[in-house]
Design a protein around this motif. Sequence first.
Motif, PDB file in Angstrom:
ATOM      1  N   ALA A 134      -5.283  29.743  17.815  1.00 36.93           N
ATOM      2  CA  ALA A 134      -4.203  29.803  16.837  1.00 36.93           C
ATOM      3  C   ALA A 134      -3.027  30.571  17.398  1.00 36.93           C
ATOM      4  CB  ALA A 134      -4.696  30.476  15.561  1.00 36.93           C
ATOM      5  N   THR A 135      -1.835  30.065  17.145  1.00 41.88           N
ATOM      6  CA  THR A 135      -0.615  30.745  17.570  1.00 41.88           C
ATOM      7  C   THR A 135       0.181  31.138  16.331  1.00 41.88           C
ATOM      8  OG1 THR A 135       0.509  28.622  17.702  1.00 41.88           O
ATOM      9  CG2 THR A 135      -0.476  29.448  19.727  1.00 41.88           C
ATOM     10  N   ALA A 136       1.212  31.913  16.531  1.00 44.06           N
ATOM     11  CA  ALA A 136       2.076  32.309  15.417  1.00 44.06           C
ATOM     12  C   ALA A 136       3.457  32.599  15.950  1.00 44.06           C
ATOM     13  CB  ALA A 136       1.522  33.549  14.708  1.00 44.06           C
ATOM     14  N   VAL A 137       4.473  32.317  15.156  1.00 46.38           N
ATOM     15  CA  VAL A 137       5.816  32.723  15.540  1.00 46.38           C
ATOM     16  C   VAL A 137       5.883  34.235  15.411  1.00 46.38           C
ATOM     17  CG1 VAL A 137       6.862  30.565  14.786  1.00 46.38           C
ATOM     18  CG2 VAL A 137       6.662  32.451  13.177  1.00 46.38           C
ATOM     19  N   PRO A 138       6.670  34.883  16.258  1.00 44.94           N
ATOM     20  CA  PRO A 138       6.823  36.320  16.080  1.00 44.94           C
ATOM     21  C   PRO A 138       7.612  36.567  14.806  1.00 44.94           C
ATOM     22  CG  PRO A 138       8.294  35.512  17.814  1.00 44.94           C
ATOM     23  CD  PRO A 138       7.513  34.339  17.322  1.00 44.94           C
ATOM     24  N   GLY A 139       7.237  37.559  14.042  1.00 47.21           N
ATOM     25  CA  GLY A 139       7.967  37.807  12.794  1.00 47.21           C
ATOM     26  C   GLY A 139       7.304  38.908  12.024  1.00 47.21           C
ATOM     27  N   GLU A 140       7.961  39.335  10.998  1.00 48.25           N
ATOM     28  CA  GLU A 140       7.478  40.459  10.204  1.00 48.25           C
ATOM     29  C   GLU A 140       6.629  39.968   9.045  1.00 48.25           C
ATOM     30  OE1 GLU A 140       7.818  43.698  10.958  1.00 48.25           O
ATOM     31  OE2 GLU A 140       8.757  43.011  12.835  1.00 48.25           O
ATOM     32  N   GLY A 141       5.641  39.159   9.335  1.00 47.62           N
ATOM     33  CA  GLY A 141       4.720  38.753   8.280  1.00 47.62           C
ATOM     34  C   GLY A 141       3.909  39.950   7.845  1.00 47.62           C
ATOM     35  N   GLY A 142       3.246  39.851   6.723  1.00 47.82           N
ATOM     36  CA  GLY A 142       2.376  40.933   6.279  1.00 47.82           C
ATOM     37  C   GLY A 142       3.106  42.021   5.530  1.00 47.82           C
ATOM     38  N   GLY A 143       4.413  42.098   5.669  1.00 50.49           N
ATOM     39  CA  GLY A 143       5.174  43.084   4.914  1.00 50.49           C
ATOM     40  C   GLY A 143       5.453  42.599   3.503  1.00 50.49           C
TER      41      GLY A 143
END
Lengths: 360, 360
Positions: free
Chosen positions: A28-37
Amino acid sequence: MHELILRKPDGRALTLYSRRPIPAQIHATAVPGEGGGAAPHLRWHPLRGEWVVYAPQRQERTFLPPPQFNPLRPATDARYPTEVPEGDYDVAVFDNLFPALSAQAPPPPELLVPTASAHGHCEVVVFTRDPASSLGALALDHLALLLEVWGRRTQVLGADPRVKYVLPFENRGAEVGVTLHHPHGQIYAYPFVPPVPARMQALQLEHYARAGEGLLEGLIAGELRESRRMLYQGTEAVAFVPVCARYPYEVWVAPRRPCPGFADLSAAERLDLARALKTTLLKYDGLWQRPFPYVLIWYQAPLDDTARGAYHLHAALSPSYRMPGRLKYLAGTELGAGTFVNDALPEEKARELQAVAVSV
Amino acid sequence: MHELILRKPDGRALTLYSRRPIPAQIHATAVPGEGGGAAPHLRWHPLRGEWVVYAPQRQERTFLPPPQFNPLRPATDARYPTEVPEGDYDVAVFDNLFPALSAQAPPPPELLVPTASAHGHCEVVVFTRDPASSLGALALDHLALLLEVWGRRTQVLGADPRVKYVLPFENRGAEVGVTLHHPHGQIYAYPFVPPVPARMQALQLEHYARAGEGLLEGLIAGELRESRRMLYQGTEAVAFVPVCARYPYEVWVAPRRPCPGFADLSAAERLDLARALKTTLLKYDGLWQRPFPYVLIWYQAPLDDTARGAYHLHAALSPSYRMPGRLKYLAGTELGAGTFVNDALPEEKARELQAVAVSV
């Protein structure tokens, strides 16, 4: 249907679906970003009697992809990770990086009006790995798989006891605010039955108790009898411009049998429902020889309702245009009163769509 | 307030209002067009439990004005008659040439679902003779007159025993579908209480019976106590971003006293309500130094409801933008579920609007 459950580097879930076994070495990959906030919360609107979702973190989306970068295309360049990996699969589902509803939603603030945690789930459903495709262009068995995926996600999300309603939908086109043109939809899992399905619930239960059959079941029987608004009549599924269409070119797609949700469909029903949907979408795109923007909503039975016979899975498609180049605007009477004014007769719009020849 | 009642050459009503006596020699004009051919009807939407209006004649609007021709500007050239005459008056109200609801609506067709006559009224309200003005740019006493006009029209339209609800509104800006930029609004008089006011009615009655005060009255008291979302606090009226705003920049404007409708306002209340509204509109236009598009709705008590104390006249303003250049789109969750996701906190948007200095 084959399913492969993965976890993104930032902790979000990613699940792949395929008609064929899925190679297990996919990462699995993900874009870099401020997820989870994510810090969404709910506030009660006392004059309308409904919850409003506040998701202020969505406004601060830090993710600014380079031009032409498509975060929903399978990642092929390690420098630009996307939301979905390379590999042999058909459909990918992952947690939205900026969810309006989240299993990690914090306790709500105290305010003038009642508040609640925005507990829930927001998923992105990538319909195909092909960025140049569209929902209507998918092969029938791919579409049938997608119907099965929507059922599986309803089951997975509905296993969360705080989730009360699962709504799959597709917003298509810049006209409805979509900026990513890769074919995809979304699923919202709400911690309450939202106003529109709640209203349908009350009316369907009341009708079922009184008439002993489903409300939509009876309406479909009537549409089949009159036939002049029908777009597709298969052995298991139908598509038609409803007699009470609120939007010009509005179409409903449904199984003939009153199945309460995706999970209740047989394989034959899924295939014919796929054909009904594909027929509708090809007619849309064929009408003016251009991609036809719309909002597509799938209505299922509320999760906790045991009167399953009252419900009837169906898609409602609300197109953006009322004639070429002329948008249907929602303004004073629609937004303020809740009363739609339709400048077109459903019978006329059905004739226009009937005249579009498609090969499904 | 002075009132002059006229009849257009095609039979439609035209009424002029002014703070000064109106010269009686004014003659009503009308644009050439196929008015009167109105054949709207209502169909019942059984799954949503609401009436849908079908007004197919609206799609065939034959009226194509020459470029730059403004049908809402006082007629000065006999070759190009407009909808309003020259003369010394402030506000003009006339029957819409293409009404969605009409006193001449024919009997409805027989269909699969219940149908009804689209009996009702659709009026156009020209706010001023000045095409370059705007609602927020009107002088305070002109705005106060307009509030009195809305009350008078509610009384006139409400005298029709088949009318159950009167809704004045303004759609402003191309973003909400407006093509005529001359400052104007509309009034719809419905033969039923539409879904949104009906929902408000049920909630307000329930709250009033339980709490002994109006629902909005209590909410306004709370907003005044908290004060951080207030935009205007006058002796008689207030404007604020409500704690439960569904739209970024949503504002409610209301008298402090729970007046059920326009007709119940005192002259002092009208003047202060005008000031609250003007303050809001100037802040909107001042925010990004450009005309701010919105839908403005006035909610009054339903005509037949005798529990008048439960109601509280107020305007709800729903702007089109969520940030400069970024529209707030209504899509899957808003249209399909009826649940709004607001990417902005009302407290933050209130701060932005509070910071805009205006001189009223």
